[in-house]
Design an enzyme around this catalytic site. Structure first.
Site, PDB file in Angstrom:
ATOM      1  N   HIS A  61       0.834  -1.214   0.000  1.00 57.77           N
ATOM      2  CA  HIS A  61       0.000   0.000   0.000  1.00 57.77           C
ATOM      3  C   HIS A  61       0.866   1.261   0.000  1.00 57.77           C
ATOM      4  O   HIS A  61       1.287   1.749   1.041  1.00 57.77           O
ATOM      5  CB  HIS A  61      -0.907  -0.007   1.243  1.00 57.77           C
ATOM      6  CG  HIS A  61      -1.978   1.033   1.208  1.00 57.77           C
ATOM      7  ND1 HIS A  61      -3.262   0.782   1.632  1.00 57.77           N
ATOM      8  CD2 HIS A  61      -1.992   2.323   0.807  1.00 57.77           C
ATOM      9  CE1 HIS A  61      -4.003   1.874   1.479  1.00 57.77           C
ATOM     10  NE2 HIS A  61      -3.241   2.824   0.990  1.00 57.77           N
ATOM     11  N   ASP A 153      -8.827   3.299  -2.959  1.00 61.40           N
ATOM     12  CA  ASP A 153      -8.218   3.841  -1.738  1.00 61.40           C
ATOM     13  C   ASP A 153      -8.204   5.368  -1.691  1.00 61.40           C
ATOM     14  O   ASP A 153      -7.885   6.031  -2.668  1.00 61.40           O
ATOM     15  CB  ASP A 153      -6.788   3.344  -1.567  1.00 61.40           C
ATOM     16  CG  ASP A 153      -6.211   3.844  -0.259  1.00 61.40           C
ATOM     17  OD1 ASP A 153      -6.838   3.587   0.780  1.00 61.40           O
ATOM     18  OD2 ASP A 153      -5.181   4.535  -0.268  1.00 61.40           O
ATOM     19  N   HIS A 180     -10.633   0.731   1.511  1.00 61.81           N
ATOM     20  CA  HIS A 180     -10.386   1.846   2.432  1.00 61.81           C
ATOM     21  C   HIS A 180     -11.715   2.044   3.166  1.00 61.81           C
ATOM     22  O   HIS A 180     -12.654   2.596   2.608  1.00 61.81           O
ATOM     23  CB  HIS A 180      -9.980   3.093   1.635  1.00 61.81           C
ATOM     24  CG  HIS A 180      -9.949   4.366   2.427  1.00 61.81           C
ATOM     25  ND1 HIS A 180      -8.789   5.085   2.642  1.00 61.81           N
ATOM     26  CD2 HIS A 180     -10.919   5.067   3.047  1.00 61.81           C
ATOM     27  CE1 HIS A 180      -9.062   6.165   3.363  1.00 61.81           C
ATOM     28  NE2 HIS A 180     -10.353   6.184   3.613  1.00 61.81           N
ATOM     29  N   HIS A 233      -5.117  -0.474   5.947  1.00 63.81           N
ATOM     30  CA  HIS A 233      -4.829   0.326   7.138  1.00 63.81           C
ATOM     31  C   HIS A 233      -5.911   0.293   8.229  1.00 63.81           C
ATOM     32  O   HIS A 233      -6.510   1.300   8.574  1.00 63.81           O
ATOM     33  CB  HIS A 233      -4.531   1.781   6.769  1.00 63.81           C
ATOM     34  CG  HIS A 233      -5.421   2.360   5.686  1.00 63.81           C
ATOM     35  ND1 HIS A 233      -6.786   2.343   5.759  1.00 63.81           N
ATOM     36  CD2 HIS A 233      -5.110   2.962   4.527  1.00 63.81           C
ATOM     37  CE1 HIS A 233      -7.284   2.923   4.668  1.00 63.81           C
ATOM     38  NE2 HIS A 233      -6.282   3.296   3.897  1.00 63.81           N
ATOM     39  N   ASP A 306       1.105   2.673   3.711  1.00 66.38           N
ATOM     40  CA  ASP A 306       0.242   3.785   3.263  1.00 66.38           C
ATOM     41  C   ASP A 306       1.101   5.040   3.019  1.00 66.38           C
ATOM     42  O   ASP A 306       0.694   6.160   3.314  1.00 66.38           O
ATOM     43  CB  ASP A 306      -0.877   4.083   4.258  1.00 66.38           C
ATOM     44  CG  ASP A 306      -1.978   4.954   3.636  1.00 66.38           C
ATOM     45  OD1 ASP A 306      -1.923   5.234   2.422  1.00 66.38           O
ATOM     46  OD2 ASP A 306      -2.887   5.376   4.386  1.00 66.38           O
ATOM     47  N   HIS A 310       3.466  14.234   0.540  1.00 71.06           N
ATOM     48  CA  HIS A 310       2.867  15.532   0.208  1.00 71.06           C
ATOM     49  C   HIS A 310       3.956  16.584   0.276  1.00 71.06           C
ATOM     50  O   HIS A 310       4.975  16.397   0.928  1.00 71.06           O
ATOM     51  CB  HIS A 310       1.762  15.902   1.206  1.00 71.06           C
ATOM     52  CG  HIS A 310       0.541  15.060   1.088  1.00 71.06           C
ATOM     53  ND1 HIS A 310      -0.283  15.087  -0.003  1.00 71.06           N
ATOM     54  CD2 HIS A 310      -0.010  14.153   1.939  1.00 71.06           C
ATOM     55  CE1 HIS A 310      -1.281  14.244   0.161  1.00 71.06           C
ATOM     56  NE2 HIS A 310      -1.141  13.647   1.330  1.00 71.06           N
TER      57      HIS A 310
HETATM   58 ZN   LIG Z   1      -6.609   4.628   2.372  1.00 69.07          ZN
END
Ligand SMILES: [Zn+2]
Lengths: 429, 313
Positions: A61, A153, A180, A233, A306, A310
């Site tokens: 992920h 997701d 998700h 997650h 995950d 950013h």
């Molecule tokens: Zn997610």
């Protein structure tokens, strides 16, 4: 002459029930032999005494952001981050721009990875067009182009019928749906876990029930259809319990846990730390403990990061407006190894959660040191201490709550298809 | 936070203050109120100091109160509102604050619609930051003026029963008062429809109820909160008529309160919605005193935070 001989390491290969001091020989990009006192004229010999030799780690992920958000991350930079963190395979989510909801985008990712990535990149296709939770994406096309699973997701289909159809249609191509789990109506406006800390900070909360309601829904659908479903997650104690009970009665359910969720709680948001803002949010200590127990017993099949890079302009803003997510590829291994010391997770179980289990869920031929398998190997120093410095990340993302942490455990070598793609130089220590 | 840090750094949450700090502020505010009652309402204390009122969310009342407070202490007060600033042209908060910082203010008063903005800003500047209300988080100077109002009228704070009624979940006034009033030994009850109580309200308050009669019973202080009718109807209660019927503070309901009870409201008041006209203007009401004490408390805050020293030193 063989390519690489790794001598005297503790070889942990859960897929073959192996945990012993052994040597490992690599030839022509494949595992040639695993055994004691192997002698061979190899081009390179690595002394792995005191180190763990494991199948290359698999992160099922990650968000590589390409195409569309190359300022956050690219397939090249994300794969370099993976290699630095010990991962030899990553599965990248579909929420790019354009969304990976058709064959051309899947092909673009596969092709770009072939040219520029240093690790294996397995694309995950969208369940629905534009991740909108309405019309099914071009699933057959994406499967043909190399998609290994389906996921919207970042979003969650609020329409249960859409989820059912994605599971059914995906199953024709042996693609598991990765969910998700978030009821967007229950989380509306919420930016962190709902509880005492959100009340004190005056931030809107997302209740644990918003995640659990969807997990309960999709377990029921999967049970009815007798099809597999996987939960991304997982973050709440209630969700761990739902998965545990579903497994007990034979539902084909699997689940992953992220390092930040089993390491931190919502206390990390005090002071409005936007690098602790993610979806699902950091929860309470009880949730964190439940995840740890779930990993130890195998209810939580996989550990997945995950990884969500950013740029600073998306994080250094008002908390309500800050982007969700943190980078994880370069900090996951030490956080996972902490579970061996602090949560009673057996080393073999931990490595399984990072190799054989995620590989099995994605049905990719990775995560094992079986002879003749692709020579993806990670060599780990489980005791090595280092300080997390986000400025040194290979990822373009610096958004981590672990900056400045003293980490224990590090990937010394990452080997993909017999080729060393990461080697920790002494001066980096 | 030590007293030394208090006078240097910031006031973003009532949790930044100890009971001793609060008492010191209220004592100072009493002196400041004296200045406001003179013919010449000005002291030279903060001459040459620059205070920027940075209001990223509109608020005439609080901004005016801070402005008067600064001017009565001779500070140079500059008002910047979101509407006229570059924030409305898409500039980020951090860039905007960087610009303010470059102007070398001594103190920034911040009002912002996002919870936590003043705390973030305090990390980006080296001057003092005062929170004038942030999102659903806190409004510490409102709490301090509420405390001053009660102390001036009742002579004490310790042991008084306070009930805060209304939209507790979304109220920064309630959140600051829960911290500040309980720190000063008051027993705080929160009251509102279950949909407008924060999660785990029982951990924040001494008592939680959804019945106003129960909240008012024996209360020394009743604080009514403004209800945001636009956003609330349908989502949190059926309609304003039902809200009013259940939660409007009427003279009839005030009969249950303790003798000499006070009614507070942070304003602006929705007459006939959360508070009946005969209560807002009746003998219990100290709503206008709150405005007067608001200036005094803000003078005290500016004075103490800008290192004016303590009056007795
Ligand atoms: Zn997610």
């Amino acid at each position: 002459m063989s390519d690489l001989l790794i001598k005297g390491g503790r070889v942990i290969d859960p897929a073959n029930g192996l945990d012993a001091v052994m040597d490992l020989l690599i030839e022509r990009g494949r595992i040639a032999r695993v055994g004691r006192k192997l002698e061979s004229a190899a081009k390179r010999v690595i002394d792995a005494k005191g180190l763990w030799v494991t199948p290359g780690l698999v992160d099922m992920h990650v968000h590589l952001r390409e195409p569309g958000y190359e300022y956050k991350e690219t397939i090249a930079s994300g794969s370099a981050a993976a290699a630095a963190g010990g991962f030899t395979s990553v599965a990248c989510m579909a929420n790019t721009n354009p969304v990976n909801d058709c064959g051309q985008i899947t092909e673009f990712i596969v092709e770009t990875a072939r040219r520029e990535a240093v690790v294996n990149v397995f694309p995950v296709g969208a369940c629905t067009m534009g991740l909108k939770g309405e019309a099914l994406a071009n699933i057959g096309e994406m499967a043909a182009a190399g998609a290994v699973a389906l996921s919207d997701d970042g979003r969650c289909a609020m329409n249960a019928q859409v989820m059912r159809k994605a599971m059914e249609y995906g199953a024709m191509f042996n693609l598991t749906t990765l969910v998700h789990a978030e009821d967007h109506n229950l989380t509306q406006g919420g930016v962190m876990n709902e509880g005492a800390v959100s009340a004190a900070l005056g931030l809107r909360g997302q209740p644990a029930a918003a995640e659990e309601a969807i997990i309960a829904r999709d377990i029921q659908i999967a049970e009815y259809l007798k099809l597999p479903v996987h939960f991304c997650h997982v973050s709440t104690a209630g969700a761990v319990e739902l998965v545990r009970r579903a497994k007990e009665r034979g539902v084909k359910v699997t689940a992953e846990a992220a390092p930040h969720h089993f390491t931190l709680t919502d206390e990390a948001l005090k002071g409005y730390n936007t690098n602790a803002k993610m979806a699902p949010p950091l929860r309470t200590r009880a949730d964190m403990e439940a995840l740890r127990a779930g990993i130890a017993e195998g209810t939580m099949d996989a550990i997945a990061t995950d990884h969500a890079p950013h740029s600073v302009i998306e994080k250094e803003v008002e908390f309500d407006q800050a982007a969700y997510g943190i980078v994880g590829l370069e900090t996951a291994l030490p956080l996972a190894l902490a579970l061996v010391r602090e949560a009673g997770v057996a080393p073999a179980r931990l490595i399984e959660s990072l190799t054989a289990r995620p590989a099995a869920i994605l049905a990719i031929e990775r995560g094992t040191l079986t002879e003749n398998a692709a020579a993806d190997v990670t060599i780990i120093d489980p005791g090595r201490e280092w300080t997390v410095d986000p400025a040194l990340f290979k990822s373009k993302g610096r958004n981590t709550p672990f900056g400045g942490w003293t980490a224990r455990g590090r990937a010394m070598f990452t080997i993909v298809g017999g080729k060393i793609v990461h080697e920790l130089k002494e001066q980096q220590a | 936070m030590s007293e030394r840090e208090l006078y240097r750094k910031r006031l973003v949450s009532m949790a930044d203050l100890t009971p001793a700090h609060i008492t010191r502020i209220l004592d100072t505010a009493r002196v400041m109120k004296g200045i406001s009652e003179r013919d010449v309402k000005k002291a030279p204390t903060l001459r040459g100091r620059t205070v920027i009122n940075f209001f990223a969310e509109p608020s005439t009342r609080t901004r005016t109160s801070f402005e008067i407070a600064g001017k009565r202490l001779s500070a140079d007060v500059i008002n910047i509102s979101a509407a006229g600033s570059s924030l409305s042209k898409g500039e980020s908060l951090k860039d905007m604050v960087g610009n303010l910082r470059a102007m070398n203010p001594d103190l920034l008063v911040v009002r912002h619609g996002a919870s936590g903005a003043p705390e973030m800003i305090s990390r980006w500047v080296d001057c003092t930051v005062v929170n004038a209300g942030d999102g659903r988080h806190e409004h510490p100077t409102q709490c301090l003026l509420d405390l001053m109002t009660v102390r001036e009228k009742k002579g004490t704070l310790e042991g008084l029963n306070v009930s805060i009624v209304g939209d507790i979940a979304n109220s920064r006034v309630a959140r600051s008062n829960l911290i500040g009033m309980r720190a000063m030994g008051m027993k705080v009850t929160v009251c509102g429809p279950a949909t407008l109580l924060p999660p785990r309200a029982g951990e924040m308050a001494d008592r939680v109820t959804s019945r106003i009669e129960e909240a008012v019973e024996g209360a020394d202080v009743v604080m009514m909160l403004r209800i945001q009718t636009e956003r609330m109807e349908g989502a949190n209660f059926p309609n304003i008529r039902e809200y009013s019927r259940m939660y409007c503070l009427t003279a009839e309901r005030m009969k249950r309160a303790a003798r000499g009870a006070l009614v507070l409201h942070p304003g602006p008041v929705n007459l006939g919605v959360e508070i009946a006209p005969d209560v807002a203007e009746g003998p219990w009401s100290v709503i206008l005193d709150q405005v007067t004490y608001g200036v005094a408390v803000r003078m005290a805050i500016l004075y103490l935070l800008l290192g004016g020293g303590l009056p007795e030193q």
